[in-house]
Design an enzyme around this catalytic site. Structure first.
Site, PDB file in Angstrom:
ATOM      1  N   HIS A 157       2.360   5.210  12.457  1.00 20.14           N
ATOM      2  CA  HIS A 157       1.540   4.280  11.686  1.00 20.14           C
ATOM      3  C   HIS A 157       0.080   4.304  12.121  1.00 20.14           C
ATOM      4  CE1 HIS A 157       1.301   1.547   8.526  1.00 20.14           C
ATOM      5  NE2 HIS A 157       1.917   0.487   9.001  1.00 20.14           N
ATOM      6  N   ASP A 203      -0.686   5.636   6.708  1.00 18.50           N
ATOM      7  CA  ASP A 203      -0.631   4.285   6.157  1.00 18.50           C
ATOM      8  C   ASP A 203       0.674   4.081   5.402  1.00 18.50           C
ATOM      9  OD1 ASP A 203      -3.141   3.707   7.133  1.00 18.50           O
ATOM     10  OD2 ASP A 203      -4.161   4.362   5.299  1.00 18.50           O
TER      11      ASP A 203
END
Length: 456
Positions: A427, A431
């Site tokens: 992450h 995204d």
């Protein structure tokens, strides 16, 4: 005769240290040039190191599971000729080798003591092996010379009987070896009260130990508590896996689970297998081809994140890692340039790599360099999983169990072959939106397999 010192070679790829996976020689053994001496494990693979010369083993650097730096001394051999160790060093090394042999000879205590003292005077005690032996000898020398009082007879350590067995019938004599009967007689134990776990109810030494440990309390049948505790040293591939998992656990990851209707894909696979042109196809080659097509549309997923360098390294090639369970633990053989292979070529290479990983024949380059990984438990898979990233990769695709489930088609329920895919992403770089779009594209390709083979 001389001493030949062999150091840990540089086996490439910037590796600074290795772990001793297996010694193939022992002190005192004569080996020939090119005989395998030791197997060492790196982050990439297990590598055997052969002997560069013929000689007799005098000293080994450590035990299985120990780590050793590249360039550090690994093994010493006694060889014909001068060797590669200076005369002074050779004497010290020979002393160390003599100590190793003395440890195996219970009657050589005085000689070993003299050897340890000579080493202390010559400075050879700097070697870790010689230090350990010298310390052991010094401890022995420090003991009082007076004859100590004989210790009381120790109570034998309790060992669990091999099995729970009933006491014998009333009036039946206990069966036991003379040595067991003698121990019981000396301890004042009535063997009629001891349960036998041997053949035919024979009372063993272990049964007697267990009876003594309970203080002579009656032994009852049924479940028993098990007080055993075992410490297992984690070494080799299992330690490497643990280190990799700990590293991956520090990465903030997001996992998306999506349902896939694989009915059309399974029908296509069955039809191709029915042609009988080659080995039967599994689902994995189709998933690999769909993944390669999805990565072409979303190249941001096919990259490494290198935070120490502050870069994301994006790849045009797809080097597909396939998580494979082996007898020694989980390994990830790599299908290189998967984007350049046909479906059947992909299937054949996947089969070969998996077999090589399981039988230990995989080369070092076949176990490193993946850009994205696929993991699947096959029929044992769950409804959903949360795959752990294979860092520095930024994505991993988990394939879950295929099962027939009722599916609502808008007018009625019908049976469909369904499976879930679980995709984890780094992450820090990927995204949630990009991850979701990629997963939807992969789902579309798997549900409409004709798209996998149609060029854009």
């Amino acid at each position: 005769m001389g001493i030949h010192s062999i150091r840990m070679p540089d086996i490439g790829e910037g590796i600074a240290e290795t772990e001793i996976a297996e010694w193939m020689v022992s002190v005192g053994q004569t080996i020939r040039e090119d005989d395998p001496m030791v197997a060492v494990m790196t982050d990439k693979a297990t590598v055997e190191i052969p002997a560069p010369v013929t000689g007799t083993v005098l000293w080994l650097a450590g035990a299985t599971g120990d780590k050793i730096a590249v360039g550090a001394e690994l093994i010493r051999l006694e060889v014909d000729g001068a060797g590669n160790v200076a005369q002074g060093g050779a004497k010290a090394d020979a002393g160390a080798g003599a100590d190793a042999g003395a440890r195996a000879d219970a009657g050589a205590g005085a000689d070993a003591k003299a050897s340890a003292q000579a080493e202390a005077r010559s400075g050879a005690s700097s070697e870790a092996h010689a230090e350990a032996h010298s310390d052991a000898q010094s401890t022995a020398q420090a003991e009082p010379t007076s004859t100590p009082k004989p210790p009381a007879d120790p109570v034998p350590a309790a060992k669990a009987p091999r099995a729970t067995a009933p006491l014998r019938a009333e009036g039946e004599k206990p069966i036991a070896a003379p040595s067991v009967r003698g121990r019981a007689r000396d301890a004042g134990i009535d063997l009629r009260l001891v349960r036998g776990s041997g053949p035919g109810g024979r009372i063993t030494h272990e049964d007697l130990d267990a009876f003594i440990a309970t203080g002579g309390l009656p032994q009852v049948s049924g479940p028993r508590s098990d007080p055993r505790v075992e410490d297992i040293k984690i070494i080799g591939l299992r330690r490497r896996i643990a280190e990799r998992m700990e590293e991956a656990n520090r990465v903030p990851a997001i996992t998306i689970v999506e349902e896939v209707d694989a009915t059309a894909l399974e029908d296509l696979r069955a039809r191709m297998n029915a042609e009988g042109k080659a080995a039967k196809l599994t689902l994995l080659p189709f998933i690999a081809r769909a993944l390669i097509r999805a990565l072409k549309d979303h190249p941001v997923i096919n990259q490494h994140y290198l935070p120490e360098e502050g870069i994301a390294r994006r790849f045009g090639a797809v080097h597909l890692g396939i998580a494979t369970q082996t007898p020694n633990g989980l390994m990830v053989p790599v299908l290189r340039h998967a984007e350049a292979m046909s479906l059947r070529d992909t299937a054949a290479e996947l089969l070969r790599l998996a077999q090589a990983a399981r039988d230990g024949s995989a080369k070092r380059e076949e176990l490193s360099g993946s850009t994205i990984t696929v993991t699947s438990l096959g029929p044992l898979g769950a409804i959903a999983t949360t795959p752990i990233l294979n860092v520095p990769e930024v994505a991993i695709i988990g394939i879950n169990r295929l099962a027939v489930r009722p599916f609502w088609n808008g007018t009625a329920f019908e049976p469909r072959k369904m499976m879930n895919i679980s995709c984890s992403f780094d992450h820090r770089i990927i995204d949630g939106w990009d991850a979701a779009v990629f997963v939807q594209r992969l789902k579309e390709l798997l549900e409409t397999p004709a798209l996998i083979f149609v060029e854009a």
